[in-house]
Design an enzyme around this catalytic site. Structure first.
Site, PDB file in Angstrom:
ATOM      1  N   LYS A 161       9.976 -14.721   5.831  1.00  0.00           N
ATOM      2  CA  LYS A 161       8.913 -13.712   5.751  1.00  0.00           C
ATOM      3  C   LYS A 161       9.501 -12.440   5.163  1.00  0.00           C
ATOM      4  O   LYS A 161      10.645 -12.090   5.472  1.00  0.00           O
ATOM      5  CB  LYS A 161       8.373 -13.415   7.157  1.00  0.00           C
TER       6      LYS A 161
ATOM      7  N   GLU B 190       1.120   1.013  15.644  1.00  0.00           N
ATOM      8  CA  GLU B 190       2.242   0.193  16.125  1.00  0.00           C
ATOM      9  C   GLU B 190       3.287   1.033  16.855  1.00  0.00           C
ATOM     10  O   GLU B 190       3.919   1.917  16.267  1.00  0.00           O
ATOM     11  CB  GLU B 190       2.892  -0.540  14.939  1.00  0.00           C
TER      12      GLU B 190
HETATM   13  C1  LIG Z   1       3.354  -2.889   6.834  1.00  0.00           C
HETATM   14  C2  LIG Z   1       2.202  -2.482   7.350  1.00  0.00           C
HETATM   15  O1  LIG Z   1       1.598  -3.097   8.430  1.00  0.00           O
HETATM   16  C3  LIG Z   1       2.325  -3.933   9.303  1.00  0.00           C
HETATM   17  C4  LIG Z   1       1.718  -3.748  10.638  1.00  0.00           C
HETATM   18  C5  LIG Z   1       0.610  -4.466  11.020  1.00  0.00           C
HETATM   19  C6  LIG Z   1       0.201  -5.572  10.272  1.00  0.00           C
HETATM   20  C7  LIG Z   1       0.937  -5.999   9.218  1.00  0.00           C
HETATM   21  C8  LIG Z   1       0.512  -7.195   8.442  1.00  0.00           C
HETATM   22  O2  LIG Z   1      -0.425  -7.881   8.854  1.00  0.00           O
HETATM   23  O3  LIG Z   1       1.082  -7.470   7.388  1.00  0.00           O
HETATM   24  C9  LIG Z   1       2.227  -5.372   8.841  1.00  0.00           C
HETATM   25  O4  LIG Z   1       3.233  -6.157   9.410  1.00  0.00           O
HETATM   26  C10 LIG Z   1       1.466  -1.318   6.809  1.00  0.00           C
HETATM   27  O5  LIG Z   1       0.456  -0.917   7.395  1.00  0.00           O
HETATM   28  O6  LIG Z   1       1.917  -0.734   5.796  1.00  0.00           O
END
Ligand SMILES: C=C(O[C@H]1C=CC=C(C(=O)O)[C@@H]1O)C(=O)O
Length: 435
Positions: free
Chosen positions: A183, A230
């Site tokens: 990932k 987060e």
């Molecule tokens: C990298 C980001 O989100 C992260 C946090 C929540 C969901 C995410 C996703 O679904 O990809 C990302 O991991 C951003 O908001 O720039």
């Protein structure tokens, strides 16, 4: 690194109603505004009485060492004794060790706090400096008449144009197919400028973020401003908590919170909790956080399955981890141990960081790094700097960022759309989108 000055700190209980953000004076340098707010409670301050800039692989350790010296030399009178009263530093750290953007710990001159109906003001001066003439309560009597007025802004492409983003994602999927990473989280930026070339004021932006994104932490530290959903780590009285997010789907429409009733088989939430692609993306992030927290905890609770966190523009898969601390680490040390989680970097971490460096075509600066605050006991909150923008050194433009986790099943066009959804928070707050 500058030596830590000797500080005098006093926290006084006050009565305060209404929005703390309305007290930020307009003449304050926007890069000196500090904020950590959620549902009206939290911390809002300004001015810099002491600060340190660090960089490189030791950016966290160097900042922590400076903080220890500052705290040990400070004379603190704290009649409030709540988390966030007394001596408090705000911090924002670069995502990558190689970033040219310095990481910062800063102590504001004035800090207003509110928690569960109790409010206080903390003032800080250096040894030898007089206390400000006004009683702290007078700060709260003022309100900024310009708070509702947004600056006129225009948006331009960032480092990689939106039209080229699906190509970048395709290259990432190839690297996953080749087995280099499982990932990787890739992000893009856009740049927003003041139409008349003036300084961009942050207080109105913060107010709009706080109103629309009540379930997030609205932050500002050294010009980095946003509303993150987060929580990298919260440390309070020996308990550590972390909210892990990864896996995203667009809300079908703008129906206001709280929770919409289920919409049957087409409900995007149902799609999210059954999507193998999103569940995989989420599992990587949870594993990275639990592996980093476990060595610090005598007991760690990791939920078996994620829940759906609802934000105005998107739904996320979310897991709340809780642990009982055994290591005695400060909240900043925990944040350093957790960073970068697979929610913002990838799996395996080092390979993902390399792919990010090769494919993103930009320096992330402090986007996706830890942002938050810590008090004299080492307790504090450190979020991940998401849904945010960084004010330029000349204060006339803001770089907005958004990214997404890429796994083998990711679709390049859908990933572009996801970054657009995630940019909505800042675009809305800056007045670039209709309310
Ligand atoms: C990298 C980001 O989100 C992260 C946090 C929540 C969901 C995410 C996703 O679904 O990809 C990302 O991991 C951003 O908001 O720039």
């Amino acid at each position: 690194m500058s030596p830590a000055p000797r500080l005098r700190v006093r926290s006084v209980a006050v009565d305060v109603t209404g929005d703390l953000l309305t007290r930020i004076p307009d003449e304050v340098d926007p890069r000196e505004v500090v904020t950590w707010l959620r549902e009206g409670d939290g911390l809002v301050g300004w001015g810099t009485v002491a600060s340190v800039s660090t960089s490189g692989v030791d950016r966290f350790e160097d900042a922590e060492r400076w903080w220890e010296a500052l705290r040990d030399a400070a004379a603190v009178e704290d009649e409030v004794r709540l988390p966030g009263s007394g001596l408090v530093a705000f911090g924002s750290f670069a995502f990558a060790a190689g970033s040219t953007d310095p990481s910062v710990l800063t102590v504001p001159r004035v800090l207003m706090g509110r928690r569960d109906g109790l409010a206080w003001v903390t003032q800080v001066v250096t040894e030898g400096e007089p206390w400000p003439p006004d009683h702290p309560a007078e700060l709260l009597g003022r309100s900024n008449p310009m708070l509702g007025t947004l600056d006129p802004l225009i948006e331009a492409e960032g480092s990689v144009p939106a039209s080229a983003w699906p190509g970048v994602i395709s290259r990432a999927v190839e690297r996953i197919d080749d087995g280099e990473v499982e990932k990787v989280v890739l992000a893009r930026d856009v740049v927003v400028r003041h139409r008349e070339g003036r300084v961009v004021r942050l207080a109105p932006v913060l107010e709009r973020l706080e109103k629309r994104y009540a379930a997030t932490w609205t932050f500002a530290v050294a010009g980095l401003v946003g509303a993150t959903p987060e929580m990298l780590v919260r440390l309070q009285a020996g308990r550590a908590r972390s909210r892990v997010l990864a896996g995203t789907i667009r809300r079908s429409n703008g129906i206001p919170l709280p929770s919409e009733p289920a919409q049957g088989p087409n409900d995007p939430r149902l799609h999210l909790v059954t999507s193998t692609k999103d569940l995989d993306e989420h599992a990587f992030a949870v594993r990275s956080v639990s592996a980093a927290l476990a060595p610090h905890c005598s007991e760690l609770h990791v939920p078996e399955a994620p829940y759906v966190l609802e934000l105005p523009d998107v739904y996320h898969l979310a897991s709340d981890l809780t642990g009982t601390m055994a290591s005695g680490a400060t909240s900043l040390r925990l944040a350093a141990a957790l960073h970068p989680t697979a929610a913002v970097c990838g799996t395996p971490t080092e390979a993902a960081a390399r792919v990010i460096g090769e494919l993103e075509g930009m320096d992330r600066g402090r986007y996706a790094g830890p942002v938050g605050w810590m008090d004299g006991s080492g307790d504090g909150d450190w979020g991940i700097a998401l849904r945010c923008g960084e004010l330029s050194a000349d204060r006339r433009s803001v770089r907005l960022f958004a990214g997404g986790g890429i796994v083998a099943a990711s679709d390049p066009e859908a990933e572009l759309a996801e970054t657009e959804m995630k940019l909505t928070a800042m675009r809305h707050a800056l007045g670039l989108l209709a309310p």
